[in-house]
Design a protein around this motif. Structure first.
Motif, PDB file in Angstrom:
ATOM      1  N   GLN A 214       0.819  -1.218   0.000  1.00 33.86           N
ATOM      2  CA  GLN A 214       0.000   0.000   0.000  1.00 33.86           C
ATOM      3  C   GLN A 214       0.851   1.265   0.000  1.00 33.86           C
ATOM      4  O   GLN A 214       0.321   2.362   0.163  1.00 33.86           O
ATOM      5  CB  GLN A 214      -0.930   0.003   1.207  1.00 33.86           C
TER       6      GLN A 214
ATOM      7  N   SER B  27      -4.727   1.847   6.924  1.00 36.52           N
ATOM      8  CA  SER B  27      -4.089   0.772   6.159  1.00 36.52           C
ATOM      9  C   SER B  27      -4.792  -0.551   6.423  1.00 36.52           C
ATOM     10  O   SER B  27      -5.479  -0.732   7.429  1.00 36.52           O
ATOM     11  CB  SER B  27      -2.612   0.655   6.535  1.00 36.52           C
ATOM     12  N   PHE B  28      -4.617  -1.491   5.497  1.00 40.11           N
ATOM     13  CA  PHE B  28      -5.193  -2.823   5.699  1.00 40.11           C
ATOM     14  C   PHE B  28      -4.632  -3.464   6.967  1.00 40.11           C
ATOM     15  O   PHE B  28      -5.362  -4.096   7.737  1.00 40.11           O
ATOM     16  CB  PHE B  28      -4.891  -3.727   4.503  1.00 40.11           C
TER      17      PHE B  28
ATOM     18  N   LEU C  78      -4.016  -7.368  -3.279  1.00 40.40           N
ATOM     19  CA  LEU C  78      -4.832  -6.451  -2.491  1.00 40.40           C
ATOM     20  C   LEU C  78      -6.226  -6.202  -3.041  1.00 40.40           C
ATOM     21  O   LEU C  78      -7.103  -5.760  -2.297  1.00 40.40           O
ATOM     22  CB  LEU C  78      -4.119  -5.093  -2.369  1.00 40.40           C
TER      23      LEU C  78
ATOM     24  N   GLU D 198      -9.546  -4.796  -1.004  1.00 40.40           N
ATOM     25  CA  GLU D 198     -10.145  -3.497  -1.269  1.00 40.40           C
ATOM     26  C   GLU D 198     -11.651  -3.632  -1.489  1.00 40.40           C
ATOM     27  O   GLU D 198     -12.442  -2.813  -0.993  1.00 40.40           O
ATOM     28  CB  GLU D 198      -9.475  -2.856  -2.486  1.00 40.40           C
TER      29      GLU D 198
END
Length: 423
Positions: A27, A53-54, A378, A382
């Motif tokens: 990211q 952030s994830f 990702l 998302e």
């Protein structure tokens, strides 16, 4: 220098750390290792707020000032031991203690404020701190017997002068003329901690203030009035420490103004042992208001990694399933209301009861189950976090979500679609 950069720690094992780092780097985040703790990182590039952030949203990092990490690290409880955290919210230090003692270790955390207790419990769930229990209680009123804890963390309410860069009004709110009640409370808590320590037990006293009355003068008072001796602390690498403001304080740590991180003070005391040699722990009755569950035989646990749970029991309280660590069951006095770690919900009754894990019950994720989604990029993350669904084979019950084998959370399944669970 305190706000020159941000720090955080990885919430994982050292073996899993490279996966969490890849998740962050994917990211656009960049960071460097900190020298004082293998899982601490210094942020160098932040393309958007780190908390979005994830890794943060799945509880795999915890944003924390580097100085704030020192108290648990300086207490240094061995793996498998039990720790009492007397003033716990918001849970930064509690969750680090949980990581340090490991699943067979145990941390009991108290917090008198209902709002702050809610924050504490939410952070412990997010960090997967299943080996903890919490109570709404004033630390000075905890009903634990004398000589009952080997390790105690005491980070009491303080004037917070060391956080002035982050909280500019703190000096006005807690001017020197207003700190008297804080000083008195800190002494009450130190005395309570000394009573609860076993002979040879350790209490780590820390504040985020630079005020001598709350730091060195409290150490001097404790040495004079309590059955404690000062145990020198080694200086962790990567900090600048100032000289103590009183003599006879060798081994206390005062994070200097020109050091990276907030101003912090730390002192480690060991109990000499007078008055309670060879203490025996009283066996506590397990008369709890909830219902004990035969958890391994319940519907809904088939795909769960039950061997990931520490020693303990699972109880139902009002339709919620809580894991109760065996140390909590043995240690906590009957008169103290407390809560274990929320791991899910129970629907139905008796033989018809069905367990559903909460989204953040990572301890129960089983990579060997057929109902697992293990991602390597990702884009699906998302979609999930934006409220969209993913296609999956049909079936019943939740599905475990992993990233490169790293457990993230449980997903809800609706037919052939997977969705982020609400809780």
């Amino acid at each position: 220098m305190a706000n020159d950069f941000r720090t955080f720690r990885l919430v994982c094992s050292e073996e899993e750390a490279p996966i969490v780092e890849r998740l962050l780097k994917a990211q656009g985040f960049a960071f460097e290792p900190e020298p004082f703790y293998p899982l601490a990182r210094r942020l160098t590039v932040e393309p958007f707020p780190l908390g979005e952030s994830f890794a943060a949203r799945f509880g795999r990092i915890y944003i924390q000032d580097r100085s704030s990490m020192l108290p648990p690290l300086m207490l240094a409880p061995p793996e498998g031991t039990s720790v009492l955290d007397m003033c716990s919210a918001p849970g930064s230090k509690t969750s680090l203690l949980s990581r340090l003692v490991g699943p067979r270790g145990f941390v009991f955390a108290s917090e008198p404020s209902a709002d702050r207790l809610g924050t504490l419990r939410a952070n412990l769930r997010r960090t997967g701190s299943v080996n903890t229990a919490t109570a709404k209680a004033k630390a000075q009123d905890l009903p634990f017997p004398d000589c009952s804890w080997d390790y105690i963390q005491l980070d009491p309410p303080c004037s917070g002068w060391g956080t002035v860069d982050k909280n500019p009004k703190v000096m006005e709110l807690w001017s020197e003329s207003k700190t008297g009640p804080l000083v008195a409370l800190q002494r009450t808590l130190l005395e309570k901690a000394a009573d609860m320590l076993t002979p040879g037990g350790v209490v780590l006293y820390s504040t985020c203030t630079t005020n001598i009355k709350e730091n060195e003068e409290q150490v001097a008072w404790a040495l004079e009035h309590l059955d404690l001796e000062l145990e020198p602390l080694d200086e962790p690498e990567g900090f600048v420490f100032g000289e103590p403001l009183l003599s006879g304080m060798a081994g206390v740590l005062r994070v200097a103004e020109d050091s990276a991180g907030q101003g912090f003070f730390l002192a480690r005391f060991r109990k000499k042992g007078a008055g309670c040699a060879n203490p025996e722990r009283e066996v506590q009755e397990r008369s709890l208001p909830g219902t004990p569950l035969d958890f391994s035989r319940m519907a809904g646990t088939e795909g769960c990694a039950l061997d990931g749970l520490p020693p303990g029991e699972v109880y139902e309280f009002g339709g919620k399933a809580f894991f109760l660590h065996e140390e909590a069951l043995e240690r906590v006095p009957a008169g103290l209301r407390w809560q274990g770690h929320n791991i899910g919900k129970i629907s139905g009754r008796g033989k018809s009861a069905v367990f559903r894990p909460s989204s953040m019950a990572r301890v129960l994720l089983n990579r060997k189950s057929q109902d697992v989604l293990d991602l390597e990029d990702l884009a699906p993350l998302e979609k999930l976090l934006s409220g969209q669904s993913l296609s999956f084979h049909p079936g019943k019950g939740p599905v475990g979500l992993f990233y490169e084998g790293l457990p993230l959370c449980w997903l809800s399944r609706k037919g052939r679609r997977l969705l982020m669970a609400t809780k």
